[in-house]
Design a protein around this motif. Structure first.
Motif, PDB file in Angstrom:
ATOM      1  N   ASP A  69      40.653 -10.268 -13.326  1.00  0.00           N
ATOM      2  CA  ASP A  69      41.260 -11.275 -14.211  1.00  0.00           C
ATOM      3  C   ASP A  69      42.458 -11.976 -13.594  1.00  0.00           C
ATOM      4  O   ASP A  69      43.028 -12.902 -14.176  1.00  0.00           O
ATOM      5  CB  ASP A  69      41.639 -10.665 -15.555  1.00  0.00           C
ATOM      6  N   GLY A  70      42.857 -11.555 -12.393  1.00  0.00           N
ATOM      7  CA  GLY A  70      43.937 -12.244 -11.685  1.00  0.00           C
ATOM      8  C   GLY A  70      45.338 -11.865 -12.108  1.00  0.00           C
ATOM      9  O   GLY A  70      46.313 -12.463 -11.633  1.00  0.00           O
ATOM     10  N   GLU A  71      45.474 -10.857 -12.965  1.00  0.00           N
ATOM     11  CA  GLU A  71      46.814 -10.473 -13.425  1.00  0.00           C
ATOM     12  C   GLU A  71      47.697 -10.027 -12.268  1.00  0.00           C
ATOM     13  O   GLU A  71      48.916 -10.243 -12.282  1.00  0.00           O
ATOM     14  CB  GLU A  71      46.697  -9.351 -14.460  1.00  0.00           C
ATOM     15  N   ILE A  72      47.096  -9.443 -11.252  1.00  0.00           N
ATOM     16  CA  ILE A  72      47.871  -8.929 -10.113  1.00  0.00           C
ATOM     17  C   ILE A  72      48.605 -10.039  -9.376  1.00  0.00           C
ATOM     18  O   ILE A  72      49.614  -9.797  -8.706  1.00  0.00           O
ATOM     19  CB  ILE A  72      46.948  -8.159  -9.138  1.00  0.00           C
ATOM     20  N   LEU A  73      48.138 -11.279  -9.506  1.00  0.00           N
ATOM     21  CA  LEU A  73      48.755 -12.402  -8.796  1.00  0.00           C
ATOM     22  C   LEU A  73      50.213 -12.596  -9.182  1.00  0.00           C
ATOM     23  O   LEU A  73      51.019 -13.083  -8.388  1.00  0.00           O
ATOM     24  CB  LEU A  73      47.982 -13.694  -9.087  1.00  0.00           C
ATOM     25  N   SER A  74      50.566 -12.219 -10.398  1.00  0.00           N
ATOM     26  CA  SER A  74      51.925 -12.438 -10.890  1.00  0.00           C
ATOM     27  C   SER A  74      52.945 -11.498 -10.258  1.00  0.00           C
ATOM     28  O   SER A  74      54.153 -11.736 -10.364  1.00  0.00           O
ATOM     29  CB  SER A  74      51.970 -12.277 -12.408  1.00  0.00           C
ATOM     30  N   ILE A  75      52.482 -10.436  -9.599  1.00  0.00           N
ATOM     31  CA  ILE A  75      53.425  -9.492  -8.985  1.00  0.00           C
ATOM     32  C   ILE A  75      54.183 -10.147  -7.847  1.00  0.00           C
ATOM     33  O   ILE A  75      55.393  -9.974  -7.701  1.00  0.00           O
ATOM     34  CB  ILE A  75      52.682  -8.233  -8.472  1.00  0.00           C
ATOM     35  N   ASP A  76      53.484 -10.918  -7.033  1.00  0.00           N
ATOM     36  CA  ASP A  76      54.127 -11.609  -5.908  1.00  0.00           C
ATOM     37  C   ASP A  76      53.315 -12.866  -5.600  1.00  0.00           C
ATOM     38  O   ASP A  76      52.422 -12.866  -4.757  1.00  0.00           O
ATOM     39  CB  ASP A  76      54.195 -10.699  -4.686  1.00  0.00           C
ATOM     40  N   THR A  77      53.627 -13.949  -6.308  1.00  0.00           N
ATOM     41  CA  THR A  77      52.843 -15.176  -6.186  1.00  0.00           C
ATOM     42  C   THR A  77      52.843 -15.719  -4.765  1.00  0.00           C
ATOM     43  O   THR A  77      51.801 -16.141  -4.253  1.00  0.00           O
ATOM     44  CB  THR A  77      53.397 -16.249  -7.153  1.00  0.00           C
ATOM     45  N   LYS A  78      53.985 -15.699  -4.103  1.00  0.00           N
ATOM     46  CA  LYS A  78      54.065 -16.247  -2.754  1.00  0.00           C
ATOM     47  C   LYS A  78      53.129 -15.510  -1.800  1.00  0.00           C
ATOM     48  O   LYS A  78      52.457 -16.129  -0.966  1.00  0.00           O
ATOM     49  CB  LYS A  78      55.498 -16.172  -2.232  1.00  0.00           C
ATOM     50  N   PHE A  79      53.081 -14.181  -1.897  1.00  0.00           N
ATOM     51  CA  PHE A  79      52.196 -13.404  -1.023  1.00  0.00           C
ATOM     52  C   PHE A  79      50.756 -13.854  -1.195  1.00  0.00           C
ATOM     53  O   PHE A  79      50.048 -14.113  -0.208  1.00  0.00           O
ATOM     54  CB  PHE A  79      52.323 -11.913  -1.344  1.00  0.00           C
ATOM     55  N   PHE A  80      50.311 -13.974  -2.431  1.00  0.00           N
ATOM     56  CA  PHE A  80      48.912 -14.325  -2.661  1.00  0.00           C
ATOM     57  C   PHE A  80      48.621 -15.781  -2.355  1.00  0.00           C
ATOM     58  O   PHE A  80      47.513 -16.113  -1.929  1.00  0.00           O
ATOM     59  CB  PHE A  80      48.528 -13.970  -4.099  1.00  0.00           C
ATOM     60  N   VAL A  81      49.590 -16.659  -2.538  1.00  0.00           N
ATOM     61  CA  VAL A  81      49.401 -18.055  -2.118  1.00  0.00           C
ATOM     62  C   VAL A  81      49.138 -18.103  -0.621  1.00  0.00           C
ATOM     63  O   VAL A  81      48.208 -18.782  -0.153  1.00  0.00           O
ATOM     64  CB  VAL A  81      50.637 -18.904  -2.486  1.00  0.00           C
ATOM     65  N   ASP A  82      49.936 -17.382   0.146  1.00  0.00           N
ATOM     66  CA  ASP A  82      49.739 -17.348   1.599  1.00  0.00           C
ATOM     67  C   ASP A  82      48.379 -16.772   1.961  1.00  0.00           C
ATOM     68  O   ASP A  82      47.703 -17.254   2.892  1.00  0.00           O
ATOM     69  CB  ASP A  82      50.845 -16.523   2.264  1.00  0.00           C
ATOM     70  N   VAL A  83      47.946 -15.749   1.222  1.00  0.00           N
ATOM     71  CA  VAL A  83      46.639 -15.138   1.473  1.00  0.00           C
ATOM     72  C   VAL A  83      45.533 -16.170   1.287  1.00  0.00           C
ATOM     73  O   VAL A  83      44.635 -16.317   2.134  1.00  0.00           O
ATOM     74  CB  VAL A  83      46.401 -13.930   0.543  1.00  0.00           C
ATOM     75  N   PHE A  84      45.588 -16.913   0.196  1.00  0.00           N
ATOM     76  CA  PHE A  84      44.516 -17.853  -0.096  1.00  0.00           C
ATOM     77  C   PHE A  84      44.557 -19.082   0.797  1.00  0.00           C
ATOM     78  O   PHE A  84      43.506 -19.652   1.109  1.00  0.00           O
ATOM     79  CB  PHE A  84      44.544 -18.235  -1.578  1.00  0.00           C
ATOM     80  N   VAL A  85      45.728 -19.500   1.211  1.00  0.00           N
ATOM     81  CA  VAL A  85      45.809 -20.607   2.166  1.00  0.00           C
ATOM     82  C   VAL A  85      45.196 -20.185   3.493  1.00  0.00           C
ATOM     83  O   VAL A  85      44.466 -20.963   4.137  1.00  0.00           O
ATOM     84  CB  VAL A  85      47.277 -21.063   2.353  1.00  0.00           C
ATOM     85  N   ASP A  86      45.446 -18.952   3.924  1.00  0.00           N
ATOM     86  CA  ASP A  86      44.821 -18.441   5.152  1.00  0.00           C
ATOM     87  C   ASP A  86      43.306 -18.347   5.003  1.00  0.00           C
ATOM     88  O   ASP A  86      42.554 -18.654   5.944  1.00  0.00           O
ATOM     89  CB  ASP A  86      45.389 -17.062   5.505  1.00  0.00           C
ATOM     90  N   LEU A  87      42.846 -17.915   3.839  1.00  0.00           N
ATOM     91  CA  LEU A  87      41.402 -17.838   3.608  1.00  0.00           C
ATOM     92  C   LEU A  87      40.769 -19.230   3.669  1.00  0.00           C
ATOM     93  O   LEU A  87      39.628 -19.392   4.117  1.00  0.00           O
ATOM     94  CB  LEU A  87      41.114 -17.204   2.244  1.00  0.00           C
ATOM     95  N   MET A  88      41.516 -20.241   3.233  1.00  0.00           N
ATOM     96  CA  MET A  88      41.020 -21.618   3.290  1.00  0.00           C
ATOM     97  C   MET A  88      40.883 -22.106   4.716  1.00  0.00           C
ATOM     98  O   MET A  88      39.820 -22.585   5.124  1.00  0.00           O
ATOM     99  CB  MET A  88      41.993 -22.557   2.559  1.00  0.00           C
TER     100      MET A  88
END
Length: 518
Positions: free
Chosen positions: A208-227
């Protein structure tokens, strides 16, 4: 007397060539003065204004808006800043799209938790057994995995008491999990139980994506790298879905504010391929119609300076006027005022516009610019010269604008307005309205004289903001034929409304008459 040039011109009149050249010269001079003011004092604000105007464009279909933004994201060099902003939007509006991708790549999160007690406690603590509290998703995944795979991991569970708990004991008394030392247990799982990080239990906790709120910047970087680094198909598919489902307005307002100017120019050029304004249906009262026309006609943008200026004079006349008056340099203020007054003197009827209007086919952008500047000149003059109800009503009358004055106590419903046909309110309606207000006032006075004063003030100020700005009690508000008597216009709002009405009227002439006249 302010002439708004609203009477349709005689198209056979070619106009005076010298007056035409002088008008264009002065408009270009005004463009230079205003442009330098915007670029030096309000460029960032002007960019926000432009983003909002682009957001109002309605001719781009959802599948085309997806293609438009994907083309921009895939252009070289990588648009990491834009991509990061896009993922922040997805996390906020549709976190499950990112959560499902994480669930399929759950083993990546080992690094997320390694050496970070705060993240561990945020996700895996909060066991609960009754009491109205809900066990956290991470804690639920940990306990379920431990039971199902107790033969390989139970001894890695760390307890706060003097001795551990057996699976059988915890199965009958699940509240014993409250005594689990979460941080030490998760550290053990990170080192000795790699199976947990790719398990169904852990993956389900992420969906459900709730974990994203723990550290938004970390996951933004993860998804930009995946892109960009991995070119992940599932990631690009999620982007496609979001760009198609989210409104074009929202995408523009959130994404365009972060891109660099060269990328902004590229975006406008990409829009040229997808925009398709239907001229026969175009609403010239829409604040973005002129922008659609320009983008559809222009395939290359070296700079956004001209479009910033155009949008400011057409859509942000009031803010631009404030910027002019706030300008520290008195010389520039005086110069702009002088140019405005010279433009005013050139022609007092719409025939003087004919040479400009006839240029539209060959000089589309220039004509829109000239008309936009001319409408702002009217905004400037109206703001300077009209300060009383009498002066406004004189402008209405001389320019063929029918009006209905809203008196101090007039507060009529739409059906009552529909019964009114003249330029003044129906006497009987006004009398009924005054009697009602007086009766309410007497009741208020009996209750509280202070509140009565406030109530009277509100009646006097109905439909207008000028009194609140300290412009005195001699201002008024009107319903005008310019918008079908739909809105109450105060003296504060009238310069902007009338100047925009003039611009939309001139633009409509172009598409109904000027382009067909040789």
């Amino acid at each position: 007397m302010v002439q708004l040039l609203l009477c349709e011109p005689s198209w056979g009149d070619g106009g005076d060539e010298d007056s035409f050249k002088l008008r264009i010269s002065l408009l270009n001079e005004l463009e230079s003065d205003i442009g330098s003011l915007i670029l030096s004092r309000a460029r960032s604000e002007a960019r926000i204004w432009l983003c909002n105007a682009i957001a109002g464009i309605s001719s781009i279909m959802p599948r085309y808006q997806r293609d438009l933004f994907v083309d921009l994201l895939r252009s070289k060099p990588w648009k990491c800043g834009l991509a990061a902003q896009l993922w922040r939007m997805i996390f906020e509006k549709m976190p499950q799209k990112a959560g499902k991708i994480l669930a399929k790549k759950s083993c990546m999160l080992e690094k997320f938790f390694e050496g970070n007690p705060r993240r561990i406690m945020h996700w895996f603590s909060n066991f609960s057994v009754g009491g109205g509290l809900e066990t956290s998703k991470g804690a639920k995944a940990l306990s379920q995995f431990a039971f199902v795979n107790r033969d390989i991991c139970w001894e890695e569970l760390e307890w706060k008491g003097k001795h551990g708990q057996s699976p059988a004991m915890v199965a009958t008394k699940p509240h014993y999990f409250l005594d689990l030392d979460v941080q030490r247990t998760v550290n053990n799982f990170l080192e000795y139980v790699p199976e947990f990080w790719s398990s169904d239990e852990f993956a389900e906790s992420l969906e459900d994506g709730e974990i994203l709120s723990i550290d938004t910047k970390f996951f933004v970087d993860v998804f930009v790298d995946l892109m960009y680094k991995e070119d992940s198909r599932s990631v690009w598919e999620a982007i496609d879905e979001f760009l198609r489902e989210e409104s074009f307005s929202s995408l523009c307002q959130h994404l365009l504010i972060v891109i660099e100017e060269p990328d902004f120019c590229l975006f406008l050029e990409l829009m040229h391929e997808y925009i398709n304004p239907k001229m026969e249906r175009i609403d010239f009262g829409c604040s973005s119609c002129w922008l659609e026309i320009i983008i559809s006609k222009c395939s290359h943008f070296e700079s956004i300076d001209h479009i910033l200026l155009l949008n400011a004079v057409i859509n942000q006349g009031r803010q631009l006027l404030r910027l002019v008056h706030d300008e520290d340099e008195q010389d520039r203020q005086a110069k702009i005022k002088d140019v405005v007054l010279q433009i005013r003197k050139i022609s007092s009827n719409a025939n003087g516009l004919v040479p400009i209007l006839k240029c539209f086919k060959t000089k589309t952008i220039e004509v829109i610019k000239w008309l936009g500047l001319l409408s702002w000149v009217l905004h400037y003059i109206l703001s300077e010269e009209c300060s009383t109800p009498e002066s406004w009503e004189s402008v209405f009358t001389k320019n063929g604008i029918s009006f209905r004055q809203l008196g101090k106590y007039a507060y009529l419903h739409d059906d009552e307005f529909a019964e009114e046909n003249g330029s003044d309110l129906d006497d009987r309606t006004s009398i009924r309205a005054r009697h009602k207000k007086k009766e309410k006032s007497r009741k208020k006075r009996r209750k509280n004289s202070d509140r009565d004063d406030v109530y009277e003030d509100e009646l006097l100020n109905f439909g207008r903001s000028s009194d609140m700005l300290g412009l005195g009690s001699h201002t008024g508000s009107w319903l005008l034929s310019t918008d079908g008597y739909a809105t109450s216009w105060s003296s504060v709002d009238l310069p902007e409304h009338l100047s925009k009405h003039c611009f939309s009227t001139w633009m409509s002439w172009i598409f109904t008459k000027a382009t067909s006249v040789t």
